[in-house]
Motif scaffolding. Structure first.
Motif, PDB file in Angstrom:
ATOM      1  N   ASP A 237      42.074  45.881  26.294  1.00 37.64           N
ATOM      2  CA  ASP A 237      41.103  45.079  27.018  1.00 37.64           C
ATOM      3  C   ASP A 237      40.212  46.011  27.818  1.00 37.64           C
ATOM      4  O   ASP A 237      40.393  47.226  27.816  1.00 37.64           O
ATOM      5  CB  ASP A 237      41.824  44.094  27.951  1.00 37.64           C
ATOM      6  CG  ASP A 237      40.933  42.932  28.346  1.00 37.64           C
ATOM      7  OD1 ASP A 237      39.760  42.916  27.941  1.00 37.64           O
ATOM      8  OD2 ASP A 237      41.402  42.057  29.069  1.00 37.64           O
ATOM      9  N   TYR A 238      39.260  45.441  28.504  1.00 35.38           N
ATOM     10  CA  TYR A 238      38.392  46.250  29.354  1.00 35.38           C
ATOM     11  C   TYR A 238      39.263  47.017  30.339  1.00 35.38           C
ATOM     12  O   TYR A 238      40.169  46.441  30.935  1.00 35.38           O
ATOM     13  CB  TYR A 238      37.409  45.337  30.100  1.00 35.38           C
ATOM     14  CG  TYR A 238      36.287  46.080  30.752  1.00 35.38           C
ATOM     15  CD1 TYR A 238      35.195  46.497  30.010  1.00 35.38           C
ATOM     16  CD2 TYR A 238      36.320  46.394  32.097  1.00 35.38           C
ATOM     17  CE1 TYR A 238      34.158  47.187  30.596  1.00 35.38           C
ATOM     18  CE2 TYR A 238      35.292  47.091  32.695  1.00 35.38           C
ATOM     19  CZ  TYR A 238      34.207  47.482  31.937  1.00 35.38           C
ATOM     20  OH  TYR A 238      33.185  48.173  32.523  1.00 35.38           O
ATOM     21  N   PRO A 239      39.017  48.301  30.525  1.00 36.78           N
ATOM     22  CA  PRO A 239      39.876  49.098  31.408  1.00 36.78           C
ATOM     23  C   PRO A 239      40.009  48.469  32.791  1.00 36.78           C
ATOM     24  O   PRO A 239      39.025  48.200  33.458  1.00 36.78           O
ATOM     25  CB  PRO A 239      39.149  50.442  31.497  1.00 36.78           C
ATOM     26  CG  PRO A 239      38.294  50.505  30.279  1.00 36.78           C
ATOM     27  CD  PRO A 239      37.923  49.088  29.954  1.00 36.78           C
ATOM     28  N   GLY A 240      41.213  48.211  33.182  1.00 32.25           N
ATOM     29  CA  GLY A 240      41.472  47.648  34.494  1.00 32.25           C
ATOM     30  C   GLY A 240      41.521  46.137  34.524  1.00 32.25           C
ATOM     31  O   GLY A 240      41.661  45.548  35.580  1.00 32.25           O
ATOM     32  N   GLY A 241      41.407  45.479  33.390  1.00 34.09           N
ATOM     33  CA  GLY A 241      41.454  44.017  33.361  1.00 34.09           C
ATOM     34  C   GLY A 241      40.105  43.389  33.654  1.00 34.09           C
ATOM     35  O   GLY A 241      39.057  43.999  33.468  1.00 34.09           O
ATOM     36  N   LEU A 242      40.145  42.160  34.125  1.00 31.32           N
ATOM     37  CA  LEU A 242      38.916  41.428  34.403  1.00 31.32           C
ATOM     38  C   LEU A 242      38.097  42.119  35.483  1.00 31.32           C
ATOM     39  O   LEU A 242      38.637  42.757  36.387  1.00 31.32           O
ATOM     40  CB  LEU A 242      39.242  39.999  34.834  1.00 31.32           C
ATOM     41  CG  LEU A 242      39.937  39.126  33.791  1.00 31.32           C
ATOM     42  CD1 LEU A 242      40.276  37.763  34.386  1.00 31.32           C
ATOM     43  CD2 LEU A 242      39.058  38.962  32.574  1.00 31.32           C
ATOM     44  N   ILE A 243      36.798  41.956  35.405  1.00 29.85           N
ATOM     45  CA  ILE A 243      35.901  42.569  36.388  1.00 29.85           C
ATOM     46  C   ILE A 243      35.737  41.607  37.556  1.00 29.85           C
ATOM     47  O   ILE A 243      35.472  40.426  37.375  1.00 29.85           O
ATOM     48  CB  ILE A 243      34.531  42.864  35.750  1.00 29.85           C
ATOM     49  CG1 ILE A 243      34.695  43.833  34.584  1.00 29.85           C
ATOM     50  CG2 ILE A 243      33.566  43.424  36.788  1.00 29.85           C
ATOM     51  CD1 ILE A 243      33.452  44.034  33.769  1.00 29.85           C
ATOM     52  N   ASP A 244      35.919  42.124  38.759  1.00 28.77           N
ATOM     53  CA  ASP A 244      35.795  41.320  39.967  1.00 28.77           C
ATOM     54  C   ASP A 244      34.671  41.897  40.824  1.00 28.77           C
ATOM     55  O   ASP A 244      34.534  43.109  40.945  1.00 28.77           O
ATOM     56  CB  ASP A 244      37.117  41.356  40.739  1.00 28.77           C
ATOM     57  CG  ASP A 244      37.180  40.320  41.839  1.00 28.77           C
ATOM     58  OD1 ASP A 244      36.112  39.914  42.331  1.00 28.77           O
ATOM     59  OD2 ASP A 244      38.295  39.930  42.202  1.00 28.77           O
ATOM     60  N   LEU A 245      33.875  41.028  41.400  1.00 30.30           N
ATOM     61  CA  LEU A 245      32.768  41.477  42.239  1.00 30.30           C
ATOM     62  C   LEU A 245      33.231  42.242  43.466  1.00 30.30           C
ATOM     63  O   LEU A 245      32.457  42.991  44.059  1.00 30.30           O
ATOM     64  CB  LEU A 245      31.912  40.284  42.676  1.00 30.30           C
ATOM     65  CG  LEU A 245      31.119  39.616  41.567  1.00 30.30           C
ATOM     66  CD1 LEU A 245      30.409  38.386  42.097  1.00 30.30           C
ATOM     67  CD2 LEU A 245      30.134  40.574  40.946  1.00 30.30           C
ATOM     68  N   THR A 246      34.494  42.066  43.847  1.00 34.73           N
ATOM     69  CA  THR A 246      35.003  42.789  45.011  1.00 34.73           C
ATOM     70  C   THR A 246      35.306  44.251  44.688  1.00 34.73           C
ATOM     71  O   THR A 246      35.666  45.012  45.581  1.00 34.73           O
ATOM     72  CB  THR A 246      36.268  42.112  45.565  1.00 34.73           C
ATOM     73  OG1 THR A 246      37.278  42.110  44.552  1.00 34.73           O
ATOM     74  CG2 THR A 246      35.961  40.688  46.010  1.00 34.73           C
TER      75      THR A 246
END
Length: 160
Positions: A31-40
């Motif tokens: 998956d995308y490195p680090g999991g889901l992208i969070d605005l924080t």
């Protein structure tokens, strides 16, 4: 326009190289490195956000260019409406095909490549059409200013 479109698709491909459809049984970390992208997490989110903004700007540029090009073809408003309708129909067909490709699990990278190739193939034709634009359309329409107020039988509208 060609430069902007190619830059956008190149950046999209670079971003897509780091992303798949998500984790599966064979590769739980696929998956995308680090999991889901969070605005924080601005370090991870700023790139995709800027790319998304750039995509929106390029899309607006292409849409404006397309409508300008359609507007240079004739002065006849009925023909312009038909051209714009045809354009929107082809655009909707493209969206339908894109949804179907995704439903058939075509690889995301494959979808990026198809989009980029379609743009590159369209650019010479777009250049050809653009290079043939005249300062004004040849056709002229002689209609009275209040033509839209006329009834189909030639009489004046009752609402005047």
């Amino acid at each position: 326009m060609a430069l902007l479109c190619n830059a956008m698709w190149a950046l999209t491909m670079v971003m897509q190289l780091r992303y798949t459809r998500g984790a599966d049984d064979k590769n739980p970390s696929n998956d995308y490195p680090g999991g889901l992208i969070d605005l924080t997490e601005p370090g991870r989110a700023v790139g995709p956000i800027l790319l998304y903004i750039f995509m929106g700007a390029v899309d607006a540029h292409v849409q404006s260019f397309a409508y300008w090009l359609i507007g240079t073809m004739t002065n006849d408003s009925q023909m312009l409406a038909r051209y714009a309708g045809f354009y929107k129909g082809i655009q909707s067909l493209g969206a339908t095909i894109a949804w179907q490709l995704d439903a058939q699990n075509v690889s995301l990278m494959g979808q990026v490549i198809v989009n980029w190739v379609l743009i590159v193939v369209a650019l010479p034709f777009t250049y050809y059409v653009t290079s043939r634009i005249k300062d004004h359309a040849e056709d002229s329409i002689e209609q009275p200013a209040d033509d839209w107020l006329m009834r189909a039988d030639g009489g004046k509208s009752d609402y005047i």
